[in-house]
Motif scaffolding. Sequence first.
Motif, PDB file in Angstrom:
ATOM      1  N   ARG A  35      47.708 -27.816 -51.527  1.00  0.00           N
ATOM      2  CA  ARG A  35      46.704 -28.810 -51.904  1.00  0.00           C
ATOM      3  C   ARG A  35      45.303 -28.258 -51.637  1.00  0.00           C
ATOM      4  O   ARG A  35      45.120 -27.385 -50.806  1.00  0.00           O
ATOM      5  N   PRO A  36      44.288 -28.803 -52.295  1.00  0.00           N
ATOM      6  CA  PRO A  36      42.925 -28.316 -52.063  1.00  0.00           C
ATOM      7  C   PRO A  36      42.440 -28.674 -50.670  1.00  0.00           C
ATOM      8  O   PRO A  36      42.837 -29.681 -50.078  1.00  0.00           O
ATOM      9  N   SER A  37      41.562 -27.847 -50.150  1.00  0.00           N
ATOM     10  CA  SER A  37      41.030 -28.054 -48.811  1.00  0.00           C
ATOM     11  C   SER A  37      39.781 -28.924 -48.848  1.00  0.00           C
ATOM     12  O   SER A  37      38.953 -28.789 -49.757  1.00  0.00           O
ATOM     13  N   LEU A  38      39.639 -29.788 -47.867  1.00  0.00           N
ATOM     14  CA  LEU A  38      38.411 -30.560 -47.738  1.00  0.00           C
ATOM     15  C   LEU A  38      37.303 -29.738 -47.099  1.00  0.00           C
ATOM     16  O   LEU A  38      36.147 -30.158 -47.074  1.00  0.00           O
ATOM     17  N   TRP A  39      37.650 -28.576 -46.581  1.00  0.00           N
ATOM     18  CA  TRP A  39      36.659 -27.649 -46.045  1.00  0.00           C
ATOM     19  C   TRP A  39      36.193 -26.736 -47.173  1.00  0.00           C
ATOM     20  O   TRP A  39      36.980 -26.030 -47.786  1.00  0.00           O
ATOM     21  N   ASP A  40      34.897 -26.800 -47.471  1.00  0.00           N
ATOM     22  CA  ASP A  40      34.308 -25.933 -48.478  1.00  0.00           C
ATOM     23  C   ASP A  40      33.816 -24.692 -47.744  1.00  0.00           C
ATOM     24  O   ASP A  40      32.746 -24.699 -47.124  1.00  0.00           O
ATOM     25  N   ALA A  41      34.596 -23.619 -47.794  1.00  0.00           N
ATOM     26  CA  ALA A  41      34.293 -22.420 -47.010  1.00  0.00           C
ATOM     27  C   ALA A  41      32.978 -21.785 -47.440  1.00  0.00           C
ATOM     28  O   ALA A  41      32.228 -21.268 -46.612  1.00  0.00           O
ATOM     29  N   GLU A  42      32.692 -21.838 -48.732  1.00  0.00           N
ATOM     30  CA  GLU A  42      31.450 -21.238 -49.214  1.00  0.00           C
ATOM     31  C   GLU A  42      30.237 -21.996 -48.678  1.00  0.00           C
ATOM     32  O   GLU A  42      29.226 -21.394 -48.299  1.00  0.00           O
ATOM     33  N   ALA A  43      30.350 -23.328 -48.642  1.00  0.00           N
ATOM     34  CA  ALA A  43      29.239 -24.145 -48.148  1.00  0.00           C
ATOM     35  C   ALA A  43      29.258 -24.281 -46.633  1.00  0.00           C
ATOM     36  O   ALA A  43      28.252 -24.642 -46.027  1.00  0.00           O
ATOM     37  N   GLY A  44      30.411 -24.011 -46.013  1.00  0.00           N
ATOM     38  CA  GLY A  44      30.531 -24.192 -44.573  1.00  0.00           C
ATOM     39  C   GLY A  44      30.428 -25.642 -44.171  1.00  0.00           C
ATOM     40  O   GLY A  44      29.755 -25.993 -43.193  1.00  0.00           O
ATOM     41  N   PHE A  45      31.157 -26.513 -44.913  1.00  0.00           N
ATOM     42  CA  PHE A  45      31.010 -27.955 -44.688  1.00  0.00           C
ATOM     43  C   PHE A  45      32.242 -28.675 -45.229  1.00  0.00           C
ATOM     44  O   PHE A  45      32.892 -28.211 -46.168  1.00  0.00           O
ATOM     45  N   PHE A  46      32.574 -29.828 -44.587  1.00  0.00           N
ATOM     46  CA  PHE A  46      33.657 -30.671 -45.093  1.00  0.00           C
ATOM     47  C   PHE A  46      33.101 -31.610 -46.164  1.00  0.00           C
ATOM     48  O   PHE A  46      32.002 -32.154 -46.024  1.00  0.00           O
ATOM     49  N   LYS A  47      33.903 -31.814 -47.226  1.00  0.00           N
ATOM     50  CA  LYS A  47      33.465 -32.685 -48.316  1.00  0.00           C
ATOM     51  C   LYS A  47      34.634 -33.528 -48.824  1.00  0.00           C
ATOM     52  O   LYS A  47      35.786 -33.082 -48.816  1.00  0.00           O
ATOM     53  N   ASP A  48      34.329 -34.732 -49.288  1.00  0.00           N
ATOM     54  CA  ASP A  48      35.309 -35.505 -50.036  1.00  0.00           C
ATOM     55  C   ASP A  48      35.672 -34.735 -51.307  1.00  0.00           C
ATOM     56  O   ASP A  48      34.876 -33.915 -51.802  1.00  0.00           O
ATOM     57  N   LEU A  49      36.864 -35.016 -51.821  1.00  0.00           N
ATOM     58  CA  LEU A  49      37.209 -34.431 -53.126  1.00  0.00           C
ATOM     59  C   LEU A  49      37.987 -35.429 -53.959  1.00  0.00           C
ATOM     60  O   LEU A  49      38.599 -36.360 -53.434  1.00  0.00           O
ATOM     61  N   ILE A  90      33.124 -33.290 -53.915  1.00  0.00           N
ATOM     62  CA  ILE A  90      31.892 -34.051 -54.149  1.00  0.00           C
ATOM     63  C   ILE A  90      30.818 -33.383 -53.307  1.00  0.00           C
ATOM     64  O   ILE A  90      30.866 -33.425 -52.077  1.00  0.00           O
ATOM     65  N   ASP A  91      29.865 -32.751 -53.955  1.00  0.00           N
ATOM     66  CA  ASP A  91      28.921 -31.860 -53.260  1.00  0.00           C
ATOM     67  C   ASP A  91      27.813 -32.636 -52.560  1.00  0.00           C
ATOM     68  O   ASP A  91      26.624 -32.497 -52.888  1.00  0.00           O
ATOM     69  N   VAL A  92      28.232 -33.445 -51.606  1.00  0.00           N
ATOM     70  CA  VAL A  92      27.297 -34.242 -50.815  1.00  0.00           C
ATOM     71  C   VAL A  92      27.327 -33.730 -49.377  1.00  0.00           C
ATOM     72  O   VAL A  92      28.405 -33.463 -48.821  1.00  0.00           O
ATOM     73  N   TYR A  93      26.140 -33.583 -48.820  1.00  0.00           N
ATOM     74  CA  TYR A  93      26.018 -33.183 -47.415  1.00  0.00           C
ATOM     75  C   TYR A  93      25.570 -34.421 -46.634  1.00  0.00           C
ATOM     76  O   TYR A  93      24.398 -34.802 -46.674  1.00  0.00           O
ATOM     77  N   SER A  94      26.532 -35.045 -45.968  1.00  0.00           N
ATOM     78  CA  SER A  94      26.257 -36.304 -45.280  1.00  0.00           C
ATOM     79  C   SER A  94      27.093 -36.372 -44.014  1.00  0.00           C
ATOM     80  O   SER A  94      27.871 -35.457 -43.699  1.00  0.00           O
ATOM     81  N   MET A  95      26.959 -37.476 -43.304  1.00  0.00           N
ATOM     82  CA  MET A  95      27.719 -37.681 -42.084  1.00  0.00           C
ATOM     83  C   MET A  95      29.228 -37.610 -42.352  1.00  0.00           C
ATOM     84  O   MET A  95      30.012 -37.279 -41.455  1.00  0.00           O
ATOM     85  N   VAL A  96      29.641 -37.883 -43.581  1.00  0.00           N
ATOM     86  CA  VAL A  96      31.051 -37.782 -43.959  1.00  0.00           C
ATOM     87  C   VAL A  96      31.613 -36.412 -43.591  1.00  0.00           C
ATOM     88  O   VAL A  96      32.724 -36.290 -43.075  1.00  0.00           O
ATOM     89  N   GLY A  97      30.850 -35.347 -43.859  1.00  0.00           N
ATOM     90  CA  GLY A  97      31.331 -33.990 -43.601  1.00  0.00           C
ATOM     91  C   GLY A  97      31.172 -33.540 -42.166  1.00  0.00           C
ATOM     92  O   GLY A  97      31.686 -32.472 -41.791  1.00  0.00           O
ATOM     93  N   LEU A  98      30.469 -34.318 -41.339  1.00  0.00           N
ATOM     94  CA  LEU A  98      30.316 -33.979 -39.926  1.00  0.00           C
ATOM     95  C   LEU A  98      31.370 -34.650 -39.055  1.00  0.00           C
ATOM     96  O   LEU A  98      31.648 -34.198 -37.943  1.00  0.00           O
TER      97      LEU A  98
END
Length: 803
Positions: A514-528, A539-547
């Motif tokens: 399955r796809p990872s919620l960790w975007d290794a290129e961005a170094g951040f967790f993201k919804d997908l 979803i390329d949003v940098y918010s508290m969601v990824g922290l």
Amino acid sequence: MTGAQGNRGEDVKEYYFYLDATPTHSLLRYLYKYPHGAFPYGALVEENARRSRDDPPYNLIDTGAFAENRYFDVEVAYAKAAPDEIHIRIVVANRGPEAAELHLLPTLWFRNAWAWGDGIDGADKPAIRTIDAPSGAAWTVAATHPELGEYWLYGRQRAELLFTENETNAKLLWGAPNAGPYAKDAFHRRVIDGAAEAVNPAGAGTKFASWSRLAVPPGESAELDLVLSARAMSSPFERSHIVFSSRQAEADAFYRDLFDAANDEDHRIARQALAGMIWSKQFFHYDVERWLKGDLPPPPAARRWGRNAQWKHLKAADVISMPDAWEYPWFAAWDLAFHCGALALVDVDFAKDQIELMLCERYLHPNGQIPAYEWNFGDVNPPVHALAALKAFRAERVQRGRGDHDFLQRVFHKLLLNYAWWINRKDAEGSNIFEGGFLGLDNISVFDRSKPLPSGYSLKQADATGWVAMFALHMTVIALELTQNDPNYEEIAIQTYEQFLSICEALSGNAADRPSLWDAEAGFFKDLITAPDGSWRHIDVYSMVGLIPLFATEVVDRRLLSRAPRFRDRLRAHKGGLFRGHYVCSCPEWENDRGEHLLSVVDHTMLQPMLSRLLDEDQFLSPFGIRSVSKIHATHCDLGVLPGVGAAMIEYVPGESNSALFGGNSNWRGPIWLPVNYMLIQAVEKFHRFLGDEFMFAIPCLGGEQLSLNGVANLIADRVANIYRRGACGVAPAMQTQPPFRDDPHWRDLLLFYEYFHAETGQGLGASHQTGWTGLIANLVSRHYRKDIPAYWGSRQIREAAE
């Protein structure tokens, strides 16, 4: 047993205040300030609505009146001589240039249970009646109740005594006959309308007020003194001055010891925050089944299938820590978990009681869900109650030298039900990737996450998955604590830890390809979002969601592992962070110099890029803490077309929401929020505890200066605390738009604890009277003066026990 009242054109709105029972806090000061004159409640609501459109957030303040010094200060103080003897002092000061008259109505009443048929017949109906006053009192009333017994309320100054029944004015509301000639809006009718016939001339009823009309010269003050006692007193005011001075001295000594190293300003901030937490204890009564059935006149039939219809078991009649002490009492379950973190500083027993309350059979749903809040118990809030239980347990252990394992055992059993609810209800595909909708974060995403996507599309939430990973870790640590006394709990510790690893595997994308919620290129967790054809997109949003996945971090010490050999073996089996042949998390087998192990979703290779974003002032780091949405979205708004959603955008909004998106309450799009900042600081602290001072990070805003992770935690915590510290201009940023708090000498030392804060200015936003989770500012101020990990962990006794 005191209250304020007013008329909203149909009936009386009443505020109930719980009087704190802890001796060290028994002197409370509460300041209620109104501009030159009293408002009927309806006028106050209209005035508030008007100013909400036109003026800054604190809407009940007439700034023109303050500029001209035309206002009253009203201070109400309570001091206990005994658990059932309360001394009350009301002091009103006229800050205007002219003499003025103020009407005060301290009120005593019985909750109306007889009209609902609660086993009270006419003969047992409670009553308040006037009686002869003893020495030193101008008036006395006796209050008699079949269960509570008898109480006496004494007044020192002369007043007109008003009596009525605590009965709804059915004639005014519905045109139906009243139960008797006196209704609960009588005091408004008597005082505002001059209707003498509205009150009972016989001097008896179930609701009472003493009406004092005080002529106060300019610049002077007047005082009312009351005593409420469960015993008849011959000289009720003889010891009042001693009671007040003693309670004041005790409270001063208590807070001086609690913040012994704090400077005067930090001491003032922390003490007011905790006083707000104590004041916000209120009685909450809601019998859902009974409300659904209604009383007279009967409610619409649709109510039986409407709000909270699936929560018929919920029967609340409890004192609860409320987010808000000005509105009608209500609780919010995830807010309450954070309240316990602040309350544990001053009343750890009450904090423990609150956690158990949310998990008792009268609240917890039979399916294991914790009720969210009154207007929709079925909403999904983050699972933070295991965190709260651990916080209270650890706080008590530090304070008293011994943790309450019985408490931990009781809540653990109930938390297992809630844990199973999350695993079974919010993981629709059984893939260990969790959902939950808006999760209390006021729809921080680019679309309403509480609504389903089109058929075949699904949303995988980084925050929901991070919260449940954190939950699994907290359950693991609680089980290990319980294993110290009962080895049978080791099995559950292993089970929940294996579940944690499964969640880590899913987050990493290694579960069933399955796809990872960790975007290794961005170094951040993201919804997908996944599409019916198996394709997916972050979803390329940098918010508290990824922290939030960073919150899933715990340190396990030798003591916890000393009686859990099988669990220790399991850590070795996952050496290198391996699970089912894949690298999924930090290495649980790695020990630091103290023999501690780090259990975390995030390892040191992921921590670096996350910190790079977190500590960049052009991204998450504001002058006042961590933004809930990265500042990069001030320019990077267009997210393109999302599968199943369409064109999407996100905007960094540092203050109040600029749209009515998702119901008009989307205020997690940039402001500073205390609870998640607190959680981030705690997570960074845990990494420091494990990695030590050797792990350094270059801070961009400090010109590349290297800080340890403890230094990073201090940096964030101090920026948050600076919201309430006076800067070079001498004004606390939170209060900068409030002239009385900024300029008036009588108000400058008073603080309003807001719901959230403007990320660029620190201005307080949202509910100004909602100490709630903003009370955590006391914890952050306290940690500023803590130079190392709590003394408990460094004590020789504990080290020896672990060895």
